[in-house]
Structures are given as structure tokens and as C-alpha cells.
Design an enzyme around this catalytic site. Structure first.
Site, PDB file in Angstrom:
ATOM      1  N   GLU A   1      -1.893  -8.458  -3.033  1.00 20.86           N
ATOM      2  CA  GLU A   1      -1.405  -7.836  -1.785  1.00 20.86           C
ATOM      3  C   GLU A   1      -1.986  -8.539  -0.565  1.00 20.86           C
ATOM      4  OE1 GLU A   1      -3.211  -4.697   0.951  1.00 20.86           O
ATOM      5  OE2 GLU A   1      -2.994  -3.799  -1.040  1.00 20.86           O
ATOM      6  N   HIS A   2      -3.260  -8.950  -0.636  1.00 25.75           N
ATOM      7  CA  HIS A   2      -3.902  -9.651   0.474  1.00 25.75           C
ATOM      8  C   HIS A   2      -3.366 -11.062   0.637  1.00 25.75           C
ATOM      9  CE1 HIS A   2      -7.527  -7.326   1.997  1.00 25.75           C
ATOM     10  NE2 HIS A   2      -7.031  -6.512   1.070  1.00 25.75           N
TER      11      HIS A   2
ATOM     12  N   GLY B   1      -3.819  27.462  -5.196  1.00 26.28           N
ATOM     13  CA  GLY B   1      -4.366  27.118  -3.889  1.00 26.28           C
ATOM     14  C   GLY B   1      -4.179  28.179  -2.833  1.00 26.28           C
TER      15      GLY B   1
ATOM     16  N   GLU C   1      -4.672  31.293  -0.419  1.00 23.67           N
ATOM     17  CA  GLU C   1      -5.932  31.762   0.170  1.00 23.67           C
ATOM     18  C   GLU C   1      -5.851  33.184   0.721  1.00 23.67           C
ATOM     19  OE1 GLU C   1      -7.366  28.892   2.978  1.00 23.67           O
ATOM     20  OE2 GLU C   1      -7.125  27.218   1.588  1.00 23.67           O
ATOM     21  N   GLY C   2      -4.712  33.858   0.504  1.00 30.35           N
ATOM     22  CA  GLY C   2      -4.557  35.216   1.014  1.00 30.35           C
ATOM     23  C   GLY C   2      -5.208  36.250   0.113  1.00 30.35           C
TER      24      GLY C   2
ATOM     25  N   LYS D   1       9.772  10.707  18.981  1.00 29.09           N
ATOM     26  CA  LYS D   1      10.626  10.767  17.803  1.00 29.09           C
ATOM     27  C   LYS D   1      10.970  12.190  17.383  1.00 29.09           C
ATOM     28  CE  LYS D   1      10.785   6.346  17.451  1.00 29.09           C
ATOM     29  NZ  LYS D   1      10.120   6.025  18.722  1.00 29.09           N
TER      30      LYS D   1
END
Length: 1029
Positions: free
Chosen positions: A71-72, A293, A295-296, A855
Site C-alpha cells: 500500500e505504501h 449494548g 443502556e436503558g 454537504k
């Protein structure tokens, strides 16, 4: 439809949001490359991304990091455009940028550019996949760049936990591979030849997906893509499928404890699950993550938090880019009591998973999830093209009907409870591995192993042994299934007409009295039922002293902790809220679907008025603050440099160390009384922007002032900027690295230039920033290899503008200072030789950036609020800058640069902050000093140790130990003793540099003038200034 040679056009219409007016076309080139084209006549920025279904899991076993290295090096020139910097130079000249990333099973390359320059950018971009040079002269340099990236994240706990999880996975699965690479894996004489062997075995046109957004017509984009990408070779490769499990029997039912760098307490559960690639429509993992997940009230998190054991929870799948396997993860952050009782925490989480399996999947909860996802998609607004093309190519690699490529993975389809049951069956303790990260060893745990790449201390314990220590039984009624969400919006009426074409205007003041100033704007361009409410309460009591700053931070943390349970449903329904402070202001912000926002703000205010923190949560939040202040020292050196720069130049600013000194003196009673002090603001400023009528805005503002009246006074605690001496200066502040084990030094090198109301000087500075942006990166990062983190930027600090170069590097901070000075000297010649054509390109690129359209609604609102909070309320700032920049000449810029940037100038106002690494450097003469003093075997042992870049004090301890073992007398150690003394001293300063000493900071600041307090620019004032210009 037109016919095109070289490609096949997908015949079905691409399904898109009803709010999306862009045109799409999906084509497949004859070589197998697929491209999704998007015609957007309104965009002022084009973008493209190409992803190839190859990632670091495809690395050869013997060369970790090869995909990342590819990639580099891929960017370093092509046969058609051999110059290594041609691509980035072209983009910078045309308002563009670029980046790339390597993931598990994909590598993505992306850029954005002015639409008028798209063709030239695509010509250069495509050649990376047609005929890359993998330039041999750049190999060593890019290996070092990869290593710098490795070192930049070496001390980051998130990266270390990620690496530990991979390195302790099944040795039979590629998930175990080291992703980044470093000198030890890539610095080998055959690395380029190995890359040339690897590349054709993995990069092929049929594995590539391309997305482009631009103003050109679909036919024009089709012709461009066919012409430039038709020569990418199709090697007929199959997409890799990494079968098996990343965690096998030997890795399961284990708890891995590891020592963190920062003082954190994290627990991560990993469950190997089947590849979820084909479940794109039913998405059972989304359903389970939603429950776990949540959180209530009645949730797993709610139970653990009320016990005082956890602060945070998440649930997600761990792999989204590679085929054949997956991991489902649950993570929690622990309190001090939670770490002590971590066996009970683990037991509770498994009990909750048992609870979920014992209850039939809830269709009503699935319907709510689907409804929220459908609403999000229905009113989906545009994002930055640069981000959007990356989203598109990621979806193109996913499963699902091609016509639904935009929708796949973002919306839910059929309700398939059997899949939920099947997946939940994998979330059991006998199919789990747990990783616990903390600064201190939990009771009974001894770290007896060391991870190879990041030197992470860890220990592995049988899970049954840990669970045997659990002391509590979870009550049978501890958990509940999810209740209906009251915050899901239903009213989507648009309040006002949307002109065609849109003609956006700034917000206007619709109420202005002693207590309140109200800004309002009814949406006039987006046509979505959304909005934002900003509230700013001016209050001089937020941070006049370190103790006040601590109390204010404690109030906000405790209140956010308190309302988390009540308002979590609002977040799930697409809303958000935040409370924060900056300077002498308290900020409250709510955003989302406008139907619910007024009620959300009202409830937040009512909650804070009656809020009484409990002793239990006070102790937990106090602990969180203490660790946060202490962990500041372990932040990245470049972050520390910028923080200390702000501290030196800000009239009111407190370091975490100063806050820490006050923390233990803060009491619960003081924090509680501070709440009412904060609400006694002197004056409130509000803005309602979006789908709100003027009547609604005024009504809510009156209700808010009724609840939080304020005293209407003009009390302020000014936060001005110190002005460096106008007659010129060259100051340096040096700070030994606060993390003795961090090999990196850093520098923030800043020149102060002008007040932000000096319009002409501001325009010149911005153009200099545009001209410098490419050479800063090319010269200091790419050519000189100073470090992975190198960037230059213009900056605004409370009414004062300047330019900074920030570098984090393995090299010494003194060396970085000299190289920046040399860079500025070099730039004089470059500016002198710059053609008028190149100057005009830079001007045009900057003007396009300044005038770039918002945008989406949230971008517009954010920009308007920024203009207000800057203090000037100058909504035409960028338009005015653009007009001035257009008139600037090369002579203007050259004389401006020489005056403000060169060390030879008597007018330059410069301050640099140097963070000094406390580890040895490669060029420190340790081994040459010891050469004649120790036997060869001892020298080999020390040299091996020194190559790990340990702290200087550790080297001293090691060598003294070896001296003692070999009976070297004191007089025989003198050379080494003198060297250690020298290495511990701060580096010598360049000629003409004045040192700002720690003990003299306040005295030094007292010699400096202060910048003005920003005030709104009146129309008459602006007219006079513009006439003068």
C-alpha cells in the site's frame, strides 16, 4: 441507454434514498473490475475510491506487513507518471487529498479533487493498478515509513490489545498475523523482489471495486473509467476465504490478563461465530448487539452500573472485511471495584446471555430497529464525497443484490428469529475467550509471558478458575426485555418551502434582550425533518482556577453519567445530546429529528436543575478523573507538544497536572453547589437551525430562560491569546518526555502572524498554508523520513492566526527544529522559482476549498455556529477571503513568507515546543564509548539491549550492572559516566534561540501583550475595512 465498448452496464436501477437526487450507474469492465458511478451536479468536490479484496491476512507467513508495505510503495510512481510525488502534487494543486489503508481482507485507496481535475487525477490514480513501478530507490524509505507508523502506535493501548488478541489466536488461522509490519519483518534485501512476486498473485482487476462521485455525466464517467482502467490486468483470482475459526479449543475458555500502558481497566469477550456474509438482510448480529449494548432500564449495563462495576459497554462483530470467519465482541470498562470483582462482572455477562437465550427473540424490537434504520435511510443526507466513496466500495464487496448496493447492510429486511437463536447459541462461556487489560496485576495474577512485537506483558488463566471466584448470584429478575422507544419520530412534516435552486442564507437574530440572544434559521436547502439546538450560557465561573475547572468537569461527567440511563433511547432513535464547556461558556447541544428535540432539551434542563450526585457515583467519577489526568502523560508526544503550546499561549489554561493537584480537595458538597453556580449564567445565546419555525424557536427560548434565567450581567472571564513580541522572537520550550519508554520525540513549531481580523494578512497566510501543504509532507515525511506523523496547518487561536508544523519522530527534537528551519529556507528558492501558472493553481485550489459547499444540514449548522462562537459572527468570512486571495501576487506571498517564516527575519514571531524522548537514539555513541572497556560477549549483550531503544536510565542501570559483573573499577567507567551525563542534559539550542524555562513561564507570559477579545463585526466596520482593502 448508450452502449459502451469495454464494459457491461448493470440493467437494474440502483435503489437509493428518496432524499438522494444523484444518479447512479453500476458497470463491469471487460477485465472484471466493477465500478459504481455517481453523477452529482451539485457537488464541488469529486472523489474516487478503489478497494481490492486483499488485506494483511494475505501476507506471506514469513513476511508480516507485506500487504501494508505494498500500500505504501504502490504510490511511489508509475510507468506513465514516474515521479514519486506526481500524484500527491497534482491533487494538492487541485484542492485534493488522498490516503490509503490496509484491513483484514481489503486494501482501500481514495482521493478527492476539484471536479474539473477529476480526469487528470483518475489518469494518475489508475496507473497504480496498471503499471506501478514499486520504485527501488523508495524501498528503504517506505520500509522506514511503515516502521514509523508501527512506532507511532506502539504505546497505544487500543493497538496493543488488538495485537495481543491476534497474536494469541489460533496458530492455524491467518487472523493471527501481524498486520502493520516493521523493520524486523520488512528490512530484508529481497523485500522488493518478494513484493513483485506477491503482487500479481493477489492484485487483480476482478477483485477490485471502484466508486466515483463527480459532476460529470454518467456517460462521461463511464468513458473515463473504461479508458483509464481497462488495462488493469485480470488475473482471474478468487477472493480469499479464510475458513476455520480464529479461536479454537486451545484458545477458548481462557482469560488473558495483560498490563496496559495507561491506567485503564477493560474487559473484552470474544466469541468465534460463523461468517455472517450472507446474512446481510436479516443481520442477527445487529439484533443481538442492540440488546447487549442497550443502556436503558432493565439492561445488562444498567445492572452492572448500579452495582458500581462498569462505566461503559459495547457489542459488535470484530471482522467486516475478510470472508470465512467472524468474531462477536462484547467490551466493558471497569471501575476500581469492577476490576476487583471482575469475576462477578464476567459471571453477570454470561448470565445475561443466558437470559437472552431463554427468551424468544422479540419481533417488536426488531420492527423498531428496522423502523429506525429505514428512517435513517429515508432522510439520508449527503456526506463528504471523500467519505462517501469509501462507504460505497465497502458495500460493493459485501453480499446482496447489486441494485441494493447502497442499502445493503444499512437497512434490515426479513424477520428471521431462527437466525437470532442460532447465533445466540454461539455466545456461551465454552465458546469464549476473555482479555482483561489493566495497569496493575489483579490479585493472584502474575504476568509471565511477553508478546513478541509490542512487548506486552500478559498471563493466561483458565476461565473456570476465574469464575470460581465469583461471589454473587445474579437475581432471576435482574434483566428485562427492551421496552418501546418513546423517542422514535413520527412527524416528518417539512415546515418551510425549499427554493429551487436553494439559496441558503445565514441565521438571523430574532430575539435580543438582557438575558437572551436568539439566532434562528428555518431550513432553506435540505428538506429533511431534522435540526440542531445550540445553547451557550456565558459563565465566568467555569475555569478561573484549576479547582473551578475540575469542579466544572466533575459536574458534566456526573450529570452525563446520571442521564445516560434515561436518554439512551433518544440516541438509538437518531438523536444526540452533549454538555461541555470551553473558555467562559457552558454549551448544551441537542440534534436529530426536530419533532423530539424541544422535549429532549427541556427534559435535560429539568434533570440538571434537580440533579444531586450520589457519593457512590462521585467516587467512581473522581477515580475516572484521576486516571485521566495521570494518563495525560502517556499521550502521543505530538499531542503533548500541541497541548503545551496552547498552555503557553492561552491566558486561561490549566494542565492536567494542575487539575490533579486540586482533585483530592474537591468534595461532593462543592460539586453539588457548583451546579447552581454554573446555571447562574450571565447571558444565554441560543440558535435553532433546521426544521423549526420562528414561533417554535421563540417559544422554546422563552421556556429555557424561564427555567435557567441567568442574571443578565456582562460578567466575563476573558480567554485571550498571548501575542509574541512584534519586534521578532525565537523561543523554545523543552519538556522531557513524560513517558520514559516512548521512543518518539515531537515538536510543534509555530509562527504567529496576525489577528484574524487582519483580512489581507489572513488571506496571505492561508495561501502560504496551501502552498506549503504538499512540500511539508513530501520533504519532511517522504524524503527526509522524519516520522510518520508530519503535518502543517494554519491555526486560529482566540483571534490570533499563525502556522504550525508538527512532527513526531524517532529523531531528536533538536534535529527536528533544525530541519524545519532548513525547510523554510529551502522554500524561499521554491517560491522564487514558482511559475505564475503554479501560483494561480494554488490560489484556485485554496479558493475552491474555502468556497466548498456544505454537504448536509449538520455541516451547515456547525459552520454557522462556529462563526458565532468565534465571536465575530462573520458569516461571509470565506467569501471575503476568496476575493482577497484572488488578487494576491507572487511578490505579496514571497515578501510575506520572508517576513514571518524565516529565521533571518527580525520580524518573525516564533515559539516551538519540543518533547524530548527519554530513550536512547540510534546515533548515541554508547557502543563506541564502551568498545575498549568491556569484553566482546558483554558488548553483544548490551548492544542487543540498546537496539530495543530503552530509556536512558535503563541503559545506565544495565551497563553499571555489567561493569559490576566484570569488576570494572570506577576510573574505568569515566567515559560512559560522562556520556550518560551528556545524554540526560537537554539538547543545545540553535543560535539565537531563547529558552522558556518551566519555572519562568508565568513571568515570561507577563512580558507579553494579550490579543483582543473577539467581538461581533458590525456591518459598518466591515464596509470600512473592505473599502481600505
Amino acid at each position: 441507454m448508450a452502449q459502451f465498448e469495454g464494459c457491461t452496464i448493470f440493467p437494474c436501477e440502483i435503489k437509493k434514498s428518496p432524499n438522494d437526487g444523484r444518479k447512479y450507474r453500476l458497470i463491469t469492465l471487460n477485465n472484471g473490475l466493477e465500478a459504481l458511478l455517481c453523477e452529482d451536479k451539485e457537488t464541488d468536490k469529486a472523489a474516487a475510491a478503489l478497494t481490492v479484496a486483499v488485506g494483511h491476512l494475505n501476507d506471506p507467513d514469513e513476511i508480516p506487513g507485506l500487504a501494508h508495505f505494498c500500500e505504501h510503495l504502490l504510490f511511489m510512481g508509475t510507468k506513465r507518471f514516474p515521479s514519486e510525488n506526481e500524484y500527491k502534487r497534482f491533487l494538492k494543486q487541485h484542492s485534493g487529498s488522498s490516503n490509503a489503508s490496509t484491513d483484514f481482507g481489503k486494501t482501500t485507496y481514495e482521493f478527492d479533487v476539484s471536479p474539473s481535475a477529476l480526469e487528470g487525477a483518475i489518469e494518475r490514480f489508475s496507473q497504480f493498478f496498471v503499471a506501478p513501478l514499486f520504485d527501488e530507490s523508495c524501498v528503504d524509505r517506505e520500509v522506514k515509513a511503515v516502521h514509523s507508523e508501527f512506532l507511532a502506535k506502539y504505546q497505544m493501548d487500543d493497538r496493543r490489545n488488538y495485537v495481543l488478541g491476534k497474536s494469541t489466536a489460533s496458530p492455524n488461522h491467518p487472523y493471527r498475523k501481524f498486520a502493520t509490519g516493521n523493520l524486523s519483518t520488512l528490512q530484508r534485501p529481497d523485500i522488493r523482489s518478494k513484493l513483485l512476486e506477491w503482487y500479481p498473485k493477489h492484485y487483480s482487476a476482478n477483485l477490485m471495486r471502484l466508486a466515483i462521485v463527480s459532476t460529470q455525466s454518467l456517460d462521461q464517467l463511464t468513458n473515463l473509467v473504461v479508458r483509464e482502467f481497462k488495462d488493469v490486468e485480470n488475473r482471474g483470482l478468487e477472493r480469499s476465504v479464510f475458513g476455520g475459526s480464529a479461536l479454537e479449543k486451545e484458545q477458548l475458555k481462557k482469560v488473558i490478563y495483560n498490563r496496559s500502558i495507561k491506567d485503564i481497566r477493560q474487559v473484552s469477550f470474544q466469541f468465534p461465530i460463523p461468517d455472517q456474509y450472507e446474512n446481510y438482510e436479516t443481520n442477527p448480529r445487529v439484533y443481538l448487539a442492540h440488546f447487549i449494548g442497550y443502556e436503558g432500564p432493565g439492561s445488562l449495563f444498567d445492572f452492572l452500573k448500579r452495582k458500581g462495576w462498569v462505566d461503559y459497554i459495547y457489542a459488535q462483530t470484530g471482522n467486516v472485511s475478510a470472508r470465512g470467519f467472524d468474531l462477536f465482541s462484547i467490551g466493558v470498562t471497569l471501575t476500581a471495584e469492577g476490576l476487583r470483582r471482575h469475576a462477578d462482572v464476567i459471571q453477570t455477562i454470561f448470565s445475561y446471555l443466558d437470559f437472552l437465550r431463554s427468551h424468544p427473540p422479540s419481533e417488536s424490537s426488531f420492527v423498531e430497529l428496522k423502523q429506525m434504520a429505514d428512517t435513517t435511510f429515508r432522510f439520508k443526507e449527503k456526506s463528504q464525497p471523500y467519505n462517501y466513496v469509501q462507504f460505497l466500495v465497502s458495500r460493493m464487496l459485501a453480499a446482496g443484490p447489486k441494485e441494493a448496493v447502497i442499502r445493503n447492510g444499512t437497512c434490515l429486511g426479513q424477520w428471521f428469529p431462527e437466525q437470532v437463536v442460532e447465533l445466540a447459541d454461539f455466545l456461551k462461556r465454552d465458546n469464549c475467550r476473555i482479555i482483561i487489560s489493566s495497569k496493575q496485576e489483579p490479585d493472584g495474577v502474575k504476568y509471565d509471558r511477553m508478546e513478541e512485537r509490542y512487548q506486552i506483558e500478559y498471563a493466561t488463566v483458565e476461565m473456570d478458575h476465574v469464575l470460581a471466584k465469583a461471589s454473587e448470584t445474579v437475581p432471576s429478575d435482574a434483566f428485562e426485555m427492551l421496552p418501546p422507544n418513546p423517542f422514535i419520530p413520527k412527524d416528518f412534516e417539512i415546515k418551510g418551502p425549499i427554493p429551487t435552486p436553494p439559496s441558503p442564507k445565514p441565521p438571523s437574530v430574532v430575539m435580543d434582550n438582557k438575558s437572551l440572544k436568539l439566532w434562528h434559521k428555518l431550513d432553506d436547502q435540505w428538506g429533511v425533518p431534522k435540526g440542531v439546538i445550540h445553547v451557550r450560557i456565558r459563565n465566568p465561573n467555569t475555569d478561573r482556577t484549576p479547582k473551578e475547572a475540575v469542579k466544572t468537569s466533575m459536574v458534566f461527567s456526573l450529570f452525563s453519567d446520571h442521564v445516560q440511563r434515561k436518554f439512551y433511547d433518544a440516541i438509538l432513535a437518531g438523536h444526540s445530546y452533549s454538555l461541555s464547556t470551553d473558555q467562559d461558556n457552558i454549551h448544551i447541544k441537542v440534534k436529530g429529528y426536530n419533532e423530539k428535540l424541544a422535549a429532549l432539551l427541556t427534559q435535560l434542563v429539568e434533570e440538571i436543575k434537580v440533579f444531586q450526585p450520589t457519593p457512590e457515583r462521585f467516587g467512581i467519577v473522581m477515580d475516572w478523573h484521576e486516571r485521566s489526568y495521570k494518563n495525560f502523560a502517556l499521550r502521543r508526544p505530538d499531542t503533548l507538544a500541541s497541548t503545551f503550546m496552547n498552555y503557553l499561549l492561552a491566558e486561561v489554561s490549566w494542565l492536567p497536572s494542575e487539575a490533579l493537584n486540586q482533585l483530592q480537595d474537591v468534595t461532593l458538597e462543592e460539586v453539588h453547589s457548583h451546579i447552581s453556580e454554573l446555571l447562574k449564567g450571565s447571558r444565554t445565546e441560543m440558535m435553532l437551525h433546521g426544521n423549526f419555525s420562528t414561533h417554535e424557536a421563540k417559544l422554546l427560548a422563552e421556556q429555557f430562560i424561564g427555567a435557567v434565567p441567568g442574571d443578565g450581567s456582562d460578567n466575563r472571564n476573558p480567554h485571550r491569546t498571548y501575542l509574541l513580541p512584534e519586534q521578532g522572537c525565537n523561543f523554545v520550550y523543552q519538556l522531557p518526555g513524560l513517558d520514559a519508554a516512548n521512543v518518539n520525540s515531537a515538536i510543534d513549531f509555530r509562527v504567529q502572524v496576525c489577528l484574524s481580523t487582519s483580512f489581507l494578512e489572513r488571506a496571505k497566510l492561508q495561501l502560504i498554508g496551501q502552498i506549503l501543504s504538499e512540500p511539508v509532507f513530501d520533504q519532511l515525511r517522504t524524503k527526509e523520513q522524519l516520522g510518520y506523523i508530519v503535518h502543517g496547518s494554519t491555526n486560529l487561536h482566540v483571534g490570533v492566526m499563525g502556522y504550525s508544523i508538527t512532527i513526531q519522530s524517532e529523531k531528536s527534537a533538536g534535529y527536528l527544529e533544525e530541519r524545519i528551519e532548513a525547510f523554510y529556507d529551502m522554500m524561499v528558492e521554491r517560491l522564487e522559482q514558482m511559475s505564475e501558472e503554479e501560483m494561480e493553481k494554488n490560489k484556485q485550489s485554496l479558493i475552491e476549498d474555502l468556497l466548498e459547499k456544505d454537504k448536509n444540514m449538520y455541516e451547515e449548522i456547525s459552520n454557522h455556529w462556529r462563526r458565532i462562537t468565534e465571536g465575530y459572527c462573520d458569516f461571509e468570512k470565506y467569501e471575503r477571503d476568496a476575493k482577497l486571495i484572488k488578487k494576491l501576487t507572487k511578490f505579496d506571498i514571497l515578501s510575506f513568507f520572508k517576513k514571518h517564516f524565516l529565521r533571518s527575519s527580525t520580524s518573525r514571531r516564533k515559539l516551538s515546543v519540543q518533547i524530548l524522548s527519554q530513550t536512547v537514539h540510534d546515533d548515541d555513541p554508547i557502543m563506541s564509548t564502551l568498545q575498549s572497556q568491556l569484553p566482546h560477549s558483554a558488548l553483544e549483550e548490551i548492544e542487543k539491549f540498546v537496539k530495543t531503544r530503552p530509556p536512558i536510565i535503563k541503559v545506565e542501570e544495565k551497563v553499571i550492572q555489567v561493569f559490576d559483573e566484570h569488576g570494572i573499577p570506577v576510573e574505568g567507567r569515566q567515559g560512559f559516566t560522562n556520556l550518560m551525563k551528556k545524554l540526560k542534559e537537554p539538547p543545545s539550542l540553535l543560535e539565537g534561540v531563547k529558552l522558556v524555562r518551566d519555572a519562568e513561564i508565568k513571568e515570561w507570559q507577563s512580558t507579553l501583550k494579550k490579543g483582543p477579545i473577539p467581538e461581533p463585526l458590525l456591518k459598518e466596520h466591515l464596509e470600512v475595512l473592505e473599502a481600505k482593502l
